[in-house]
Enzyme design. Sequence first.
Site, mmCIF file in Angstrom:
data_model
loop_
_atom_site.group_PDB
_atom_site.id
_atom_site.type_symbol
_atom_site.label_atom_id
_atom_site.label_comp_id
_atom_site.label_asym_id
_atom_site.label_seq_id
_atom_site.Cartn_x
_atom_site.Cartn_y
_atom_site.Cartn_z
ATOM 1 N N ASN A 199 0.868 -1.175 0.000
ATOM 2 C CA ASN A 199 0.000 0.000 0.000
ATOM 3 C C ASN A 199 0.909 1.230 0.000
ATOM 4 O O ASN A 199 1.546 1.528 1.008
ATOM 5 C CB ASN A 199 -0.882 -0.037 1.266
ATOM 6 C CG ASN A 199 -1.684 1.237 1.456
ATOM 7 O OD1 ASN A 199 -1.796 2.061 0.541
ATOM 8 N ND2 ASN A 199 -2.254 1.404 2.637
ATOM 9 N N TRP A 200 0.948 1.905 -1.123
ATOM 10 C CA TRP A 200 1.874 3.058 -1.244
ATOM 11 C C TRP A 200 1.294 4.337 -0.637
ATOM 12 O O TRP A 200 1.956 5.370 -0.614
ATOM 13 C CB TRP A 200 2.241 3.288 -2.725
ATOM 14 C CG TRP A 200 3.183 2.257 -3.267
ATOM 15 C CD1 TRP A 200 3.745 1.210 -2.579
ATOM 16 C CD2 TRP A 200 3.717 2.172 -4.600
ATOM 17 N NE1 TRP A 200 4.572 0.477 -3.396
ATOM 18 C CE2 TRP A 200 4.567 1.047 -4.645
ATOM 19 C CE3 TRP A 200 3.545 2.922 -5.766
ATOM 20 C CZ2 TRP A 200 5.262 0.674 -5.798
ATOM 21 C CZ3 TRP A 200 4.230 2.540 -6.920
ATOM 22 C CH2 TRP A 200 5.076 1.443 -6.931
ATOM 23 N N LYS A 201 0.068 4.268 -0.169
ATOM 24 C CA LYS A 201 -0.575 5.427 0.481
ATOM 25 C C LYS A 201 -0.394 6.688 -0.377
ATOM 26 O O LYS A 201 -0.370 6.600 -1.594
ATOM 27 C CB LYS A 201 -0.018 5.618 1.889
ATOM 28 C CG LYS A 201 -0.055 4.337 2.713
ATOM 29 C CD LYS A 201 0.186 4.564 4.169
ATOM 30 C CE LYS A 201 0.182 3.228 4.884
ATOM 31 N NZ LYS A 201 0.240 3.335 6.318
ATOM 32 N N HIS B 253 -9.368 0.896 5.047
ATOM 33 C CA HIS B 253 -8.072 1.003 5.733
ATOM 34 C C HIS B 253 -8.250 1.863 6.982
ATOM 35 O O HIS B 253 -9.057 2.800 6.985
ATOM 36 C CB HIS B 253 -7.038 1.626 4.781
ATOM 37 C CG HIS B 253 -5.656 1.561 5.335
ATOM 38 N ND1 HIS B 253 -5.182 2.487 6.231
ATOM 39 C CD2 HIS B 253 -4.645 0.667 5.140
ATOM 40 C CE1 HIS B 253 -3.937 2.164 6.560
ATOM 41 N NE2 HIS B 253 -3.589 1.063 5.909
ATOM 42 N N GLU C 4 -6.611 4.209 8.169
ATOM 43 C CA GLU C 4 -6.422 5.652 7.955
ATOM 44 C C GLU C 4 -7.679 6.283 7.364
ATOM 45 O O GLU C 4 -8.011 7.429 7.648
ATOM 46 C CB GLU C 4 -5.195 5.893 7.065
ATOM 47 C CG GLU C 4 -3.903 5.655 7.852
ATOM 48 C CD GLU C 4 -2.724 5.195 7.025
ATOM 49 O OE1 GLU C 4 -2.750 5.327 5.790
ATOM 50 O OE2 GLU C 4 -1.770 4.678 7.628
ATOM 51 N N GLU D 16 -5.253 -5.678 10.485
ATOM 52 C CA GLU D 16 -4.197 -4.705 10.742
ATOM 53 C C GLU D 16 -4.449 -4.018 12.086
ATOM 54 O O GLU D 16 -5.252 -3.074 12.160
ATOM 55 C CB GLU D 16 -4.193 -3.634 9.654
ATOM 56 C CG GLU D 16 -3.981 -4.184 8.265
ATOM 57 C CD GLU D 16 -3.422 -3.114 7.332
ATOM 58 O OE1 GLU D 16 -2.270 -3.237 6.924
ATOM 59 O OE2 GLU D 16 -4.150 -2.141 7.050
ATOM 60 N N GLY E 204 2.657 1.521 10.922
ATOM 61 C CA GLY E 204 3.615 2.626 10.824
ATOM 62 C C GLY E 204 4.315 2.944 12.134
ATOM 63 O O GLY E 204 4.948 3.986 12.274
ATOM 64 N N SER F 232 3.633 -2.896 10.244
ATOM 65 C CA SER F 232 5.094 -2.899 10.374
ATOM 66 C C SER F 232 5.746 -4.215 9.916
ATOM 67 O O SER F 232 6.665 -4.721 10.552
ATOM 68 C CB SER F 232 5.507 -2.561 11.806
ATOM 69 O OG SER F 232 5.036 -1.261 12.155
ATOM 70 N N GLY G 115 2.866 -1.326 4.313
ATOM 71 C CA GLY G 115 2.846 0.103 4.034
ATOM 72 C C GLY G 115 4.265 0.597 3.776
ATOM 73 O O GLY G 115 4.814 0.452 2.679
ATOM 74 N N GLY G 116 4.873 1.165 4.806
ATOM 75 C CA GLY G 116 6.200 1.800 4.698
ATOM 76 C C GLY G 116 7.231 0.987 3.928
ATOM 77 O O GLY G 116 7.905 1.508 3.031
HETATM 78 C C1 PEP Z 1 -0.655 -0.247 6.203
HETATM 79 O O1 PEP Z 1 -0.750 0.957 6.036
HETATM 80 O O2 PEP Z 1 -1.538 -0.987 5.761
HETATM 81 C C2 PEP Z 1 0.501 -0.759 6.935
HETATM 82 C C3 PEP Z 1 0.479 -1.986 7.349
HETATM 83 O O3 PEP Z 1 1.539 0.124 7.131
HETATM 84 P P1 PEP Z 1 2.989 -0.237 7.738
HETATM 85 O O4 PEP Z 1 3.480 -1.477 7.053
HETATM 86 O O5 PEP Z 1 3.839 0.961 7.446
HETATM 87 O O6 PEP Z 1 2.809 -0.462 9.205
#
Ligand code: PEP
Length: 252
Positions: free
Chosen positions: A11-13, A97, A99, A169, A175, A215, A236-237
């Site tokens: 997920n590049w957000k 998600h 967010e 999640e 994050g 993470s 994500g990151g």
């Molecule tokens: C996400 O945004 O779905 C996520 C899991 O982010 P991260 O891997 O950065 O925790």
Amino acid sequence: MEKRTPLIAGNWKMHKTCAEAVDAAKTLVHLVSAVTERDIMIAPVFTALYPVSAILDGTQIHLGAQNIHWEDEGAFTGEVSGKMLISAGCRYVIIGHSERRQFFHESDQWVNLKIRAAVKSNLIPVMCIGETETEYEQKNTLSVLDKQIKKGLEGSFSDSLANLVIAYEPVWAIGTGKTAKSAQAQEVHHYIRSLIEKLFGNVLAKSIRIIYGGSVKPENISELMNQPDIDGVLVGGASLIPETFSRIVLYQ
Ligand code: PEP
């Protein structure tokens, strides 16, 4: 045991311009070209979907969007429909998600409408669920997930959900660098699968992919993927850098 193809999704957000997204996609295609029997998905921002789809065309990496509106078209400024996502080359769509739930006040009812829209458009919905830190500390994880699943999938039939992916999640792990311990994540995934069985029957429960997010890194992917009910990850990151993401995709 039922064999489920692992899904490794990035997920590049709200990151990367069109040119940056195209560059990253090209590098990733090259780095994971030898991968078989694993589904890979990346979800860039809306503006980069179409140019990235040209790079992914004919490769084993699928394109995903980060959101969808439930109508096909109309006066909904700023929104994008399933029909439009398909026309941009998408196969998957991330829905609900944390967010979006937190910053854009998406409710379980909206998630429900979006899942229906995704199914109707032939997109694979990746429905995100998860508890906040407070809910976790108050030991409310399972009741929160129960509500998110029941409301998010209310009125559905198991055959309309054949392709559904659920992403567990924990919000406190997104994050933050904190990851749920793999055994802890397994316990929750097992609970989700039993709930799906109760609601929609054994066939869907056995085939549905329940992926973990929070993470995920090259250092913890193998341990997570060793758990029987973890069928992939949403990253994500660590998905933003193709070299790092490819190490996650290529886990042993
Ligand atoms: C996400 O945004 O779905 C996520 C899991 O982010 P991260 O891997 O950065 O925790």
